[in-house]
Motif scaffolding. Structure first.
Motif, mmCIF file in Angstrom:
data_model
loop_
_atom_site.group_PDB
_atom_site.id
_atom_site.type_symbol
_atom_site.label_atom_id
_atom_site.label_comp_id
_atom_site.label_asym_id
_atom_site.label_seq_id
_atom_site.Cartn_x
_atom_site.Cartn_y
_atom_site.Cartn_z
ATOM 1 N N ARG A 46 0.842 -1.337 -0.028
ATOM 2 C CA ARG A 46 -0.039 0.042 -0.056
ATOM 3 C C ARG A 46 0.790 1.403 0.058
ATOM 4 N N GLU A 100 -11.820 17.124 -3.458
ATOM 5 C CA GLU A 100 -12.184 15.667 -3.695
ATOM 6 C C GLU A 100 -13.325 15.623 -4.887
ATOM 7 N N ARG A 104 -12.367 13.348 -8.363
ATOM 8 C CA ARG A 104 -13.402 12.351 -8.519
ATOM 9 C C ARG A 104 -13.561 12.518 -10.239
ATOM 10 N N ARG A 264 -8.800 5.891 -3.378
ATOM 11 C CA ARG A 264 -8.326 5.880 -2.022
ATOM 12 C C ARG A 264 -7.254 6.689 -1.805
ATOM 13 N N TYR A 265 -6.145 6.297 -2.463
ATOM 14 C CA TYR A 265 -4.820 6.617 -2.701
ATOM 15 C C TYR A 265 -4.551 8.099 -2.815
ATOM 16 N N LYS A 267 -7.237 10.390 -2.513
ATOM 17 C CA LYS A 267 -7.753 11.136 -1.320
ATOM 18 C C LYS A 267 -6.691 11.260 -0.303
ATOM 19 N N ALA A 268 -5.954 10.133 -0.015
ATOM 20 C CA ALA A 268 -4.767 10.345 1.073
ATOM 21 C C ALA A 268 -4.112 11.506 0.783
ATOM 22 N N TRP A 423 -20.541 7.612 -9.268
ATOM 23 C CA TRP A 423 -19.742 8.308 -8.428
ATOM 24 C C TRP A 423 -20.309 9.584 -8.167
#
Length: 546
Positions: A46, A100, A104, A264-265, A267-268, A423
């Motif tokens: 990860r 975000e 997206r 997810r990555y 967003k991190a 989404w």
């Protein structure tokens, strides 16, 4: 139209406009192959994936702490101490929700922000969005070179030569024909922002006071200063949540070839960038507040060079030099991001090849826009007698005034099921974003009133806020009533969204825009135009009064 593949290597029709946007993810810190669909198990796997993905969120956020940010946060600290720190705390969720949504849009659609507006809302609104972006970005780019000139002047370097050299470096860094090389340079500049850490300890502002003012709202100054304070608050909003960020991150996510599988990555990556930008902004405000507290310079902000001089007088020559180097680094990174944002948007709208994966010969128009903007901005800064500090503040304020319009388009796109499919926004995101737009419009209304009536008092502000709040509640109630039945009858199916990509734009049915939306958007555009004129009037008055 180009061909992409899902996690089972099944070909799917893609809306991606430039085939250079499809392929392996070649980030500054790692690579993810296009055919790599293996699940990420274990911390090591990860972390490697995160390192390969990291970039868009970090660069757009750290790039936001640019020359305009140094000036705006420095002015807030020098003129009002740490009393406006709370604005940064309130802007954290705004930063995340806005960015975000665009990441997206980028990962799912493969199409830039400007092109989506043009295709989904027509040429009229598309032209407005692109013209707004182009003009505001051009002015913002000028402020980046103002920062370069001020930093060079403080360090004793020749101004003209420094500006020309910086422009050459900014252009050459993008002209390598390698996305990975560009990102490595950009991340190295992001690392340069860490100079604020030793600078913070050299100046040593009161951490307890910073923590208190970060979470406790306070409005400094009396009624006679209200217009100036409101101008600065909107400038803080405009420099922290700038419209160019929306266009940049969406296009950069596309150019980096990030797909929904890595949401997810990304967003991190965004949260890492937000942490860096907010901590840096708070440190800038706190450092200038500590440096000028109790001095003749308190309340007398001029520009970032003046901030460096005050910091040097308070904490020594080394502190002043570190501040100037950090300003230079931030200005160059900001120039990278702002000029690239514009070049991406122009390429998207006019169908030009627009990717850092392409060499200059293969994307002449894209690189010409990028280089042309940089060259013109550098030339403007070299004009003798320009009011550099005032121009910087004015650009950030204009960005804050134009932000509601950009946020409305973003909200509409993220509710377009043909564009985002599974989404699309949920009700919580819609409610929060609508509230943010309402707050931004309310701020601009207060600014307008404060410019027209300089002696406006706190009671009048409360009445304005109450009126805007009532209008917002009525509008939200109307929108909720219209959407409630449709939402119940046609719920969003979010299954299989990791592999869902927007189909080619030409295959999508045009959205039905109600008369109410058209009237509302027209009214918002008209009001913001008036607000922009009044901001310019306020800045002109400030310049004439010295």
């Amino acid at each position: 139209m180009t061909t992409a593949f899902d996690s089972k290597d099944t070909p799917i029709r893609s809306a991606v406009l430039d085939d250079a946007h499809l392929g392996d993810i070649k980030g500054a810190l790692g690579t993810v192959r296009l055919d790599d669909h293996a699940p990420r198990r274990g911390l090591s796997a990860r972390l490697k994936t995160l390192l390969a993905i990291v970039g868009p969120g970090l660069i757009v956020m750290v790039g936001d702490n640019d020359a305009g940010a140094f000036a705006t946060y420095g002015q807030a600290g020098q003129n009002y101490g740490t009393h406006l720190l709370w604005t940064l705390f309130l802007l954290i969720p705004v930063l995340y929700v806005n960015q975000e949504m665009v990441l997206r849009l980028g990962a799912v659609t493969g199409v830039g922000h400007a092109r989506l507006i043009l295709e989904r809302f027509g040429k009229f609104w598309g032209a407005f969005s692109v013209i707004d972006l182009f003009l505001l970005n051009a002015l913002t780019l000028v402020t980046e070179f103002i920062g370069i000139a001020l930093a060079a002047g403080y360090l004793g370097l020749p101004k003209a030569a420094s500006v020309v050299l910086a422009a050459a470096v900014i252009i050459a860094s993008a002209f390598t024909g390698s996305f990975r090389r560009f990102e490595r340079i950009a991340l190295a500049l992001c690392a340069g922002s860490l100079l604020l850490v030793p600078l913070y300890f050299l100046i040593h502002p009161k951490t307890s006071q910073l923590a208190r003012d970060f979470v406790v709202p306070n409005m400094p100054g009396g009624s006679g200063q209200l217009a100036d304070v409101m101008l600065l608050i909107i400038a803080i909003v405009g420099t922290t949540v700038a419209p160019w960020q929306l266009f940049f991150q969406q296009s950069y996510v596309i150019d980096k070839r990030i797909t929904p599988r890595f949401m997810r990555y990304e967003k991190a990556d965004l949260w890492i960038g937000i942490a860096v930008v907010v901590v840096g902004a708070a440190a800038l405000m706190g450092m200038t507040a500590a440096a000028f507290a109790g001095t003749d310079g308190f309340g007398m902000f001029t520009d970032s060079a003046g901030s460096a001089q005050g910091i040097a007088a308070h904490a020594g020559r080394l502190a002043g030099v570190l501040f100037a180097i950090a300003l230079l680094d931030a200005s160059i990174l900001g120039a990278f991001a702002v000029s690239l944002s514009t070049a991406y948007a122009i390429g998207d709208v006019f169908g030009l090849k627009h990717s850092l994966h392409r060499g200059v010969g293969d994307a002449k128009g894209f690189y010409a826009v990028y280089a042309g903007l940089v060259a013109v901005a550098a030339a403007i800064v070299l004009i003798p007698g320009s009011p550099l500090g005032l121009l910087t503040e004015g650009v950030q304020t204009l960005a804050g005034v134009l932000l509601p319009s950009a946020s409305v388009f973003l909200l509409l796109l993220c509710n377009d099921r043909a564009v985002l499919g599974p989404w699309v926004n949920g009700p919580k995101t819609n409610a929060f974003t609508t509230m943010v737009v309402g707050v931004l419009v309310s701020l601009s209304v207060i600014l307008t009133a404060a410019v027209l009536f300089p002696d406006l008092d706190a009671a009048a502000i409360e009445w304005i806020l109450a009126g805007c709040g009532l209008a917002g509640v009525l509008s939200a109630g109307y929108a909720f009533t219209r959407r409630r039945t449709a939402t119940r009858e046609d719920p969003v199916d979010r299954t299989g969204r990791a592999d869902w990509r927007m189909p080619p734009l030409e295959t999508l049915a045009k959205p039905v825009v109600s008369t109410g939306y058209k009237i509302g958007m027209g009214a918002l555009r008209g009001y913001l135009l008036v607000a922009m004129v009044l901001v310019i009037v306020k800045i002109a008055r400030t310049a004439l009064s010295g």
